[in-house]
Motif scaffolding. Structure first.
Motif, PDB file in Angstrom:
ATOM      1  N   THR A   1      39.007  27.319  43.897  1.00  0.00           N
ATOM      2  CA  THR A   1      39.929  26.320  43.818  1.00  0.00           C
ATOM      3  C   THR A   1      39.292  25.332  42.956  1.00  0.00           C
ATOM      4  OG1 THR A   1      41.024  26.835  45.666  1.00  0.00           O
ATOM      5  CG2 THR A   1      41.421  24.545  45.007  1.00  0.00           C
ATOM      6  N   TYR A   2      39.960  24.568  41.611  1.00  0.00           N
ATOM      7  CA  TYR A   2      39.440  23.597  41.301  1.00  0.00           C
ATOM      8  C   TYR A   2      40.110  22.163  41.185  1.00  0.00           C
ATOM      9  CZ  TYR A   2      37.220  27.339  38.790  1.00  0.00           C
ATOM     10  OH  TYR A   2      36.420  28.491  38.242  1.00  0.00           O
ATOM     11  N   SER A   3      39.347  21.101  41.437  1.00  0.00           N
ATOM     12  CA  SER A   3      40.096  19.945  41.585  1.00  0.00           C
ATOM     13  C   SER A   3      40.313  19.339  40.323  1.00  0.00           C
ATOM     14  CB  SER A   3      39.273  18.842  42.486  1.00  0.00           C
ATOM     15  OG  SER A   3      39.874  17.526  42.705  1.00  0.00           O
ATOM     16  N   ILE A   4      41.489  18.887  39.847  1.00  0.00           N
ATOM     17  CA  ILE A   4      41.539  18.327  38.492  1.00  0.00           C
ATOM     18  C   ILE A   4      41.117  16.870  38.464  1.00  0.00           C
ATOM     19  CG2 ILE A   4      43.284  17.777  36.887  1.00  0.00           C
ATOM     20  CD1 ILE A   4      45.206  19.622  38.009  1.00  0.00           C
ATOM     21  N   PRO A   5      40.434  16.581  37.470  1.00  0.00           N
ATOM     22  CA  PRO A   5      39.725  15.226  37.515  1.00  0.00           C
ATOM     23  C   PRO A   5      41.041  13.990  37.278  1.00  0.00           C
ATOM     24  CG  PRO A   5      38.941  16.450  35.738  1.00  0.00           C
ATOM     25  CD  PRO A   5      39.703  17.345  36.456  1.00  0.00           C
ATOM     26  N   ILE A   6      40.816  12.918  37.929  1.00  0.00           N
ATOM     27  CA  ILE A   6      41.936  11.822  38.190  1.00  0.00           C
ATOM     28  C   ILE A   6      42.506  11.454  36.730  1.00  0.00           C
ATOM     29  CG2 ILE A   6      40.296   9.764  38.254  1.00  0.00           C
ATOM     30  CD1 ILE A   6      43.215  10.570  40.533  1.00  0.00           C
ATOM     31  N   ARG A   7      41.922  11.437  35.749  1.00  0.00           N
ATOM     32  CA  ARG A   7      42.350  11.056  34.610  1.00  0.00           C
ATOM     33  C   ARG A   7      43.345  12.139  33.873  1.00  0.00           C
ATOM     34  NH1 ARG A   7      38.877   9.842  28.957  1.00  0.00           N
ATOM     35  NH2 ARG A   7      40.627   9.642  27.618  1.00  0.00           N
ATOM     36  N   GLU A   8      42.823  13.355  34.083  1.00  0.00           N
ATOM     37  CA  GLU A   8      43.818  14.201  33.519  1.00  0.00           C
ATOM     38  C   GLU A   8      44.969  14.428  34.593  1.00  0.00           C
ATOM     39  OE1 GLU A   8      43.578  19.213  33.134  1.00  0.00           O
ATOM     40  OE2 GLU A   8      41.802  18.271  33.240  1.00  0.00           O
ATOM     41  N   TYR A   9      44.916  14.378  35.811  1.00  0.00           N
ATOM     42  CA  TYR A   9      45.987  14.583  36.861  1.00  0.00           C
ATOM     43  C   TYR A   9      47.050  13.271  36.488  1.00  0.00           C
ATOM     44  CZ  TYR A   9      48.772  14.575  41.098  1.00  0.00           C
ATOM     45  OH  TYR A   9      49.665  14.728  41.805  1.00  0.00           O
ATOM     46  N   PHE A  10      46.514  12.089  36.259  1.00  0.00           N
ATOM     47  CA  PHE A  10      47.310  10.889  35.911  1.00  0.00           C
ATOM     48  C   PHE A  10      48.072  11.170  34.708  1.00  0.00           C
ATOM     49  CE2 PHE A  10      47.825   6.554  34.348  1.00  0.00           C
ATOM     50  CZ  PHE A  10      48.571   6.241  35.283  1.00  0.00           C
ATOM     51  N   LEU A  11      47.359  11.836  33.836  1.00  0.00           N
ATOM     52  CA  LEU A  11      48.026  11.908  32.283  1.00  0.00           C
ATOM     53  C   LEU A  11      49.250  13.192  32.490  1.00  0.00           C
ATOM     54  CD1 LEU A  11      45.222  11.774  29.615  1.00  0.00           C
ATOM     55  CD2 LEU A  11      47.097  10.292  30.163  1.00  0.00           C
ATOM     56  N   LYS A  12      48.981  14.260  33.382  1.00  0.00           N
ATOM     57  CA  LYS A  12      49.991  15.041  33.705  1.00  0.00           C
ATOM     58  C   LYS A  12      51.326  14.099  34.296  1.00  0.00           C
ATOM     59  CE  LYS A  12      47.914  19.314  34.540  1.00  0.00           C
ATOM     60  NZ  LYS A  12      47.565  20.413  35.322  1.00  0.00           N
ATOM     61  N   LEU A  13      51.143  13.386  35.280  1.00  0.00           N
ATOM     62  CA  LEU A  13      51.896  12.663  35.858  1.00  0.00           C
ATOM     63  C   LEU A  13      52.808  11.888  34.774  1.00  0.00           C
ATOM     64  CD1 LEU A  13      50.510  11.147  39.101  1.00  0.00           C
ATOM     65  CD2 LEU A  13      51.694  13.342  38.847  1.00  0.00           C
ATOM     66  N   LEU A  14      52.115  11.117  34.126  1.00  0.00           N
ATOM     67  CA  LEU A  14      52.818  10.363  33.063  1.00  0.00           C
ATOM     68  C   LEU A  14      53.667  11.242  31.933  1.00  0.00           C
ATOM     69  CD1 LEU A  14      50.080   7.422  32.279  1.00  0.00           C
ATOM     70  CD2 LEU A  14      52.309   7.415  33.347  1.00  0.00           C
ATOM     71  N   ARG A  15      53.090  12.262  31.517  1.00  0.00           N
ATOM     72  CA  ARG A  15      53.700  13.203  30.589  1.00  0.00           C
ATOM     73  C   ARG A  15      55.044  13.629  30.942  1.00  0.00           C
ATOM     74  NH1 ARG A  15      49.643  16.762  29.728  1.00  0.00           N
ATOM     75  NH2 ARG A  15      48.242  15.174  28.860  1.00  0.00           N
ATOM     76  N   PHE A  16      54.871  14.042  32.542  1.00  0.00           N
ATOM     77  CA  PHE A  16      56.120  14.590  33.111  1.00  0.00           C
ATOM     78  C   PHE A  16      57.347  13.281  33.202  1.00  0.00           C
ATOM     79  CE2 PHE A  16      58.951  15.514  36.784  1.00  0.00           C
ATOM     80  CZ  PHE A  16      59.220  16.883  36.490  1.00  0.00           C
TER      81      PHE A  16
END
Length: 107
Positions: free
Chosen positions: A34-49
């Motif tokens: 299990t890998y934890s996604i960096p907060i910056r990448e996770y935030f960009l995924k949320l914004l993209r969606f």
């Protein structure tokens, strides 16, 4: 349409927070990593969606206005049109995600 885009963005962001996980699970033979996604990448995924949902809602509202014309005084309010277009977009997104997950499951 501007209100629809803003509401679509806010609701899309809320749905992204609920449905997009912040970890990646990788399974090999008998080992699960299990890998934890960096907060910056996770935030960009949320914004993209959220942006995709907002654009889809705006397109549906534009198509509705194009075919039906502007609302008259006796017609339902903006909220009714927004909820209807958002429901259509939400169902389409769920169907696409379901189809994608089924395809990746069987591969």
């Amino acid at each position: 349409m501007v209100k629809g885009a803003i509401y679509g963005f806010i609701i899309g962001l809320a749905l992204a927070i609920v449905f997009i996980p912040d970890t990646i699970k990788h399974v090999e033979t008998n080992v699960t990593t299990t890998y934890s996604i960096p907060i910056r990448e996770y935030f960009l995924k949320l914004l993209r969606f959220a942006v995709k949902v907002s654009l889809a809602t705006t397109v549906v509202l534009w198509i509705r206005d194009f075919y039906l014309g502007p609302l008259q005084k006796n017609e339902p309010s903006f909220i009714f049109g927004f909820i209807k277009s958002f429901a259509i977009v939400f169902v389409l997104i769920i169907l696409v995600l379901l189809a994608f997950s089924l395809v990746t499951y069987f591969i």
